[in-house]
Design a protein around this motif. Structure first.
Motif, short mmCIF file in Angstrom:
data_model
loop_
_atom_site.label_atom_id
_atom_site.label_comp_id
_atom_site.label_asym_id
_atom_site.label_seq_id
_atom_site.Cartn_x
_atom_site.Cartn_y
_atom_site.Cartn_z
N TYR A 1 0.85 -1.18 0.00
CA TYR A 1 0.00 0.00 0.00
C TYR A 1 0.90 1.24 0.00
O TYR A 1 1.86 1.32 0.77
CB TYR A 1 -0.89 0.06 1.25
CG TYR A 1 -2.05 -0.89 1.22
CD1 TYR A 1 -3.14 -0.66 0.39
CD2 TYR A 1 -2.09 -2.01 2.05
CE1 TYR A 1 -4.23 -1.52 0.38
CE2 TYR A 1 -3.17 -2.87 2.04
CZ TYR A 1 -4.24 -2.62 1.20
OH TYR A 1 -5.31 -3.47 1.20
N ASN B 1 -5.81 0.72 6.16
CA ASN B 1 -5.19 -0.52 5.72
C ASN B 1 -4.65 -1.34 6.89
O ASN B 1 -4.36 -0.81 7.96
CB ASN B 1 -4.05 -0.22 4.75
CG ASN B 1 -4.55 0.40 3.47
OD1 ASN B 1 -5.64 0.11 3.01
ND2 ASN B 1 -3.75 1.29 2.89
N GLU C 1 -8.75 -2.74 5.84
CA GLU C 1 -8.65 -3.57 4.64
C GLU C 1 -7.44 -4.48 4.75
O GLU C 1 -6.32 -4.03 4.98
CB GLU C 1 -8.53 -2.69 3.41
CG GLU C 1 -8.55 -3.46 2.11
CD GLU C 1 -8.44 -2.54 0.91
OE1 GLU C 1 -7.49 -1.74 0.86
OE2 GLU C 1 -9.31 -2.61 0.03
N SER D 1 -1.84 -4.23 -4.26
CA SER D 1 -3.06 -4.19 -3.46
C SER D 1 -4.13 -3.56 -4.31
O SER D 1 -3.84 -2.87 -5.30
CB SER D 1 -2.86 -3.43 -2.15
OG SER D 1 -2.61 -2.06 -2.43
N THR E 1 -8.22 -1.64 -4.40
CA THR E 1 -9.49 -1.18 -3.88
C THR E 1 -10.52 -1.49 -4.96
O THR E 1 -10.21 -2.14 -5.96
CB THR E 1 -9.47 0.33 -3.58
OG1 THR E 1 -9.34 1.05 -4.82
CG2 THR E 1 -8.30 0.68 -2.67
#
Length: 330
Positions: free
Chosen positions: A125, A149, A237, A250, A252
């Motif tokens: 991230y 996160n 997350e 990663s 979304t």
């Protein structure tokens, strides 16, 4: 007495002429002001007087007797702070000064936040900033979900945090919690298989990859008087499970983040660096369609995946003749 400037000099001068100055004096009263609050000086000896002052007379007011003062906020809905000062006098001269900071939290809630960049074999991230604002967050308010996160250092800043006590609810309560005035920082719980949705792609014991999932926790903020208590609800997350530690990604719902560990800048002398160049592609594993193919300069890049249909995708990086891959599920 001659000219004296500092409080220590004042006290020493009074002591020199035989005046006893109590050492256990303290202003008693709440640090949080709802609409009004009373204060007094504890352990004040007979014969000593108190004069009360405020650092902010525009948003606060006082109504005082010798050793009792009522401090009022002119507008509870506005956030503010003031310093209440008690001038302790004896025989007409000030012998000691006490002070206490007082806050009124109001109902507006404005939070700015940052979370560190995080990289591991399980995902990547980038550093991110976020904000959360509410115009009417009075007592009993509970926020909607603030998404952060997993396994990241989070820093939150709000004037509403001053004078508050904090606690947490939920199995995913953060660690390393620190509260300093208007700043609260903590570390979210690391990735756990308990928080991931397992998708088998090959049958048997093959449990890769793991789709990012969420786990919740609630931060409880309480003041002394209970007049501006509120809760912040977080969704953390988790990171996806990757099958290549060099290419870290990663996702979304709208964005793929990719970070290639082998793509580091090379010094070329004179304090200058040559940025690495590599190719990134995203492939729909069901259809074989190449969704995107692009040249990346540097170690990081993003891809807009908001229009991608549900399914599994392969992310492939080619750098210096080497190929790295990872997978994600949308």
């Amino acid at each position: 007495m001659s000219s004296i400037d500092t409080l220590d000099e004042i006290e020493n001068a009074w002591i020199a002429v035989g005046v006893e100055i109590p050492s256990n004096l303290a202003i008693i009263g709440s640090s949080t002001l709802c609409s009004e609050e009373h204060y007094y000086v504890e352990n004040l000896p007979s014969g000593y007087n108190v004069v009360w002052q405020l650092s902010d007379n525009n948003h606060f007011s006082i109504n005082a007797t010798t050793n009792d003062v009522c401090v009022s906020a002119s507008n509870y809905y506005s956030q503010g702070a003031t310093t209440l000062t008690a001038l302790i006098s004896y025989n007409g001269g000030v012998v000691k000064t006490l002070s206490k900071n007082i806050y009124t939290h109001g109902t507006a809630l404005s939070i700015s936040g940052t979370q560190e960049a995080y990289s591991s074999p399980l995902g990547y991230y980038p550093e991110q900033t976020f904000s959360y604002n509410v115009t009417n967050a009075g007592s009993g308010f509970s926020s909607s979900n603030i998404i952060v996160n997993a396994d990241c250092d989070i820093v939150l800043k709000s004037e509403r945090f001053q004078g508050m006590e904090i606690g947490f609810e939920g199995n995913g309560a953060p660690t390393n919690v620190q509260h300093n005035g208007s700043i609260i920082s903590f570390h979210t719980q690391p990735y756990s298989i308990n928080y991931a949705q397992i998708r088998s792609i090959g049958g048997g014991d093959d449990l890769k990859p793991l789709k990012p999932a969420f786990y919740p926790f609630t931060m409880q903020l309480r003041d002394e008087e209970g007049c501006s208590d509120f809760d912040l609800n977080f969704k953390v997350e988790t990171l996806p499970f990757l099958n290549d530690s060099e290419l870290q990604i990663s996702t979304t719902s709208t964005t793929l983040y990719a970070h290639l560990l082998t793509a580091y800048a090379i010094p070329i002398g004179g304090g200058l660096y040559q940025q690495p160049t590599w190719n990134l592609s995203v492939i729909n594993s069901q259809t074989g369609q190449i969704m995107v193919s692009k040249t990346v300069i540097g170690a990081d890049t993003t891809v807009n995946i908001s229009s991608y249909s549900s399914g599994m995708y392969i992310v492939r990086a080619v750098h210096d003749g080497n190929t790295y891959s990872a997978k994600f599920i949308k």
